[in-house]
Write an enzyme that holds these catalytic residues in place. Structure first.
Site, PDB file in Angstrom:
ATOM      1  N   THR A   1      48.038  39.558  39.699  1.00  0.00           N
ATOM      2  CA  THR A   1      47.549  40.775  39.117  1.00  0.00           C
ATOM      3  C   THR A   1      48.997  41.631  39.001  1.00  0.00           C
ATOM      4  O   THR A   1      49.588  42.089  39.891  1.00  0.00           O
ATOM      5  CB  THR A   1      46.771  41.499  40.451  1.00  0.00           C
ATOM      6  OG1 THR A   1      45.805  40.672  40.571  1.00  0.00           O
ATOM      7  CG2 THR A   1      46.325  42.852  40.026  1.00  0.00           C
TER       8      THR A   1
ATOM      9  N   LYS B   1      48.514  48.838  45.826  1.00  0.00           N
ATOM     10  CA  LYS B   1      49.102  48.287  44.802  1.00  0.00           C
ATOM     11  C   LYS B   1      48.703  48.264  43.566  1.00  0.00           C
ATOM     12  O   LYS B   1      49.204  48.682  42.146  1.00  0.00           O
ATOM     13  CB  LYS B   1      49.947  47.121  45.078  1.00  0.00           C
ATOM     14  CG  LYS B   1      50.483  46.048  44.078  1.00  0.00           C
ATOM     15  CD  LYS B   1      49.704  44.857  43.989  1.00  0.00           C
ATOM     16  CE  LYS B   1      50.458  43.921  42.781  1.00  0.00           C
ATOM     17  NZ  LYS B   1      49.618  42.826  42.618  1.00  0.00           N
TER      18      LYS B   1
ATOM     19  N   LYS C   1      41.775  43.195  34.694  1.00  0.00           N
ATOM     20  CA  LYS C   1      41.894  43.108  36.069  1.00  0.00           C
ATOM     21  C   LYS C   1      42.479  44.319  36.784  1.00  0.00           C
ATOM     22  O   LYS C   1      41.774  44.841  37.674  1.00  0.00           O
ATOM     23  CB  LYS C   1      43.028  42.051  36.568  1.00  0.00           C
ATOM     24  CG  LYS C   1      43.390  41.828  37.960  1.00  0.00           C
ATOM     25  CD  LYS C   1      42.329  41.680  38.695  1.00  0.00           C
ATOM     26  CE  LYS C   1      42.777  41.181  40.309  1.00  0.00           C
ATOM     27  NZ  LYS C   1      41.792  40.729  40.972  1.00  0.00           N
TER      28      LYS C   1
END
Length: 287
Positions: A68, A259, A153
C-alpha cells in the site's frame, strides 16, 4: 496451477509462491513484494541489492507489488521495470512487466485465502496473471493503467477510515445514552448506517468474534510495537497517542490507518483535489 500460501511476519505480509510453469503464461517465477512504505518498496527494487540491480537483464517476466503505497511510486517502478530486458525472451515477451496489486481484507482474509486484489497495469498482463492472483484471493479487479491499483487501495482505505470514525463515535454516544453496542450494531446492520466497519470489523469488544476488538485489539497486523513512535512514508512520527493505546497492537492499527490517510492526503494535494474529511480524519488519527 499456481499455489500460494500466506504467512504473517510481524506487520509485513509476504507471499510464498510455488508455480507450475507449464500451466502459466510466464516462463519464470513471478517476483512478488509486500512492504509497508514507498521508501521500502523503492529500496527493494532500486536499492544496492534491489531486484533491478542485475544490470538491464532480468530473469522474472512479471513483478507484482502488493504494497500500500502512493500511486506515483507505483508508476515510477512500472517504468523502471519495463525499461529492463529479459535474460531469456519468450514468445512476445521482450521486456519484464509490472502490476501494482494491493490487497484488501487484512490478516483474516489473507489466512482464509479470500483477499481482494486491486490491480493496475497493462490489461493483457493482468489477464495473464489473473489465475495467480485468484489462487490466493477470491476477487481480482482490474483498475486501469499503472498505479491505478494503488489509487483504488488508498481510496478504499480512506473511505474505511472515515466510516470507522463515524461508527465509533455513534457507538460511543449510544452507550453513553443507555443503549448497548450490540443492540446499536443490529440496528445499524439492518438500516442505512450499515458499513464494513459495523458488520465485519466492529470496534467494540464483545460485539463480534474473530476481529481485533474481541482479542483486546491484537492481531490486526501485529501484536505489539517495539516503540510508541513509528515513522511513516512522509517522514514524520506519529506521536501524542494516548498511553492506554500502547497495548496489544492498538498503536499499530491506528498508525497504519494514519499512514494510509497520509497517502490519500498527499495524493489529493498533488492533484489539487479538496478532501476536507480526509484532513479531519488524518488529524484525528495522529493527534
Amino acid at each position: 496451477m499456481a499455489m500460494m500460501k500466506m504467512k504473517i511476519y510481524g506487520y509485513r505480509l509476504r507471499a510464498l509462491l510455488s508455480t507450475s510453469l507449464s500451466s502459466s503464461p510466464f516462463h519464470s517465477v513471478p517476483s512478488r513484494t509486500f512492504s509497508s512504505s514507498s521508501f521500502e518498496v523503492l529500496n527493494v527494487y532500486n536499492g544496492p541489492d534491489g531486484l533491478l540491480q542485475g544490470g538491464d537483464l532480468l530473469t522474472p517476466q512479471l513483478f507484482i507489488d502488493s504494497s500500500t503505497i502512493d500511486p506515483q511510486t507505483s508508476r515510477k517502478l512500472a517504468v523502471s521495470v519495463s525499461n529492463c530486458i529479459l535474460k531469456e525472451k519468450k514468445e512476445n515477451w521482450e521486456n519484464p512487466v509490472m502490476l501494482d496489486a494491493p490487497v484488501s481484507g487484512g490478516v483474516v482474509a489473507a489466512e482464509a485465502g479470500s483477499l481482494t486484489f486491486m490491480v493496475g497495469g497493462s490489461e493483457d498482463v493482468y489477464l495473464a496473471a489473473k489465475s495467480l492472483l485468484l489462487s490466493m484471493g477470491k476477487n481480482s479487479i482490474f483498475c486501469g493503467g499503472p498505479g491505478n491499483g494503488s489509487v483504488a487501495k488508498i481510496c478504499n482505505n480512506l473511505a474505511m477510515a472515515i466510516s470507522m470514525l463515524g461508527l465509533s463515535e455513534a457507538l460511543a454516544l449510544g452507550q453513553s445514552l443507555g443503549i448497548t453496542a450490540s443492540t446499536l450494531t443490529k440496528i445499524f446492520n439492518s438500516s442505512s448506517a450499515r458499513c464494513w466497519s459495523s458488520d465485519s470489523y466492529n470496534p467494540v469488544p464483545g460485539v463480534m468474534q474473530g476481529v481485533p476488538s474481541s482479542r483486546n485489539y491484537s492481531g490486526g497486523f501485529a501484536s505489539k510495537l517495539m516503540s510508541l513512535t513509528l515513522t511513516l512514508d512522509f517522514n514524520f512520527p506519529i506521536s501524542g497517542l494516548p498511553l492506554d493505546l500502547s497495548e496489544d497492537g492498538n498503536i499499530f492499527i491506528l498508525t497504519m490507518q494514519a499512514k494510509d490517510l497520509n497517502l490519500a492526503a498527499a495524493s489529493a494535494e498533488e492533484v489539487g483535489q479538496r478532501c476536507p474529511l480526509t484532513f479531519l480524519a488524518q488529524n484525528m488519527y495522529v493527534s
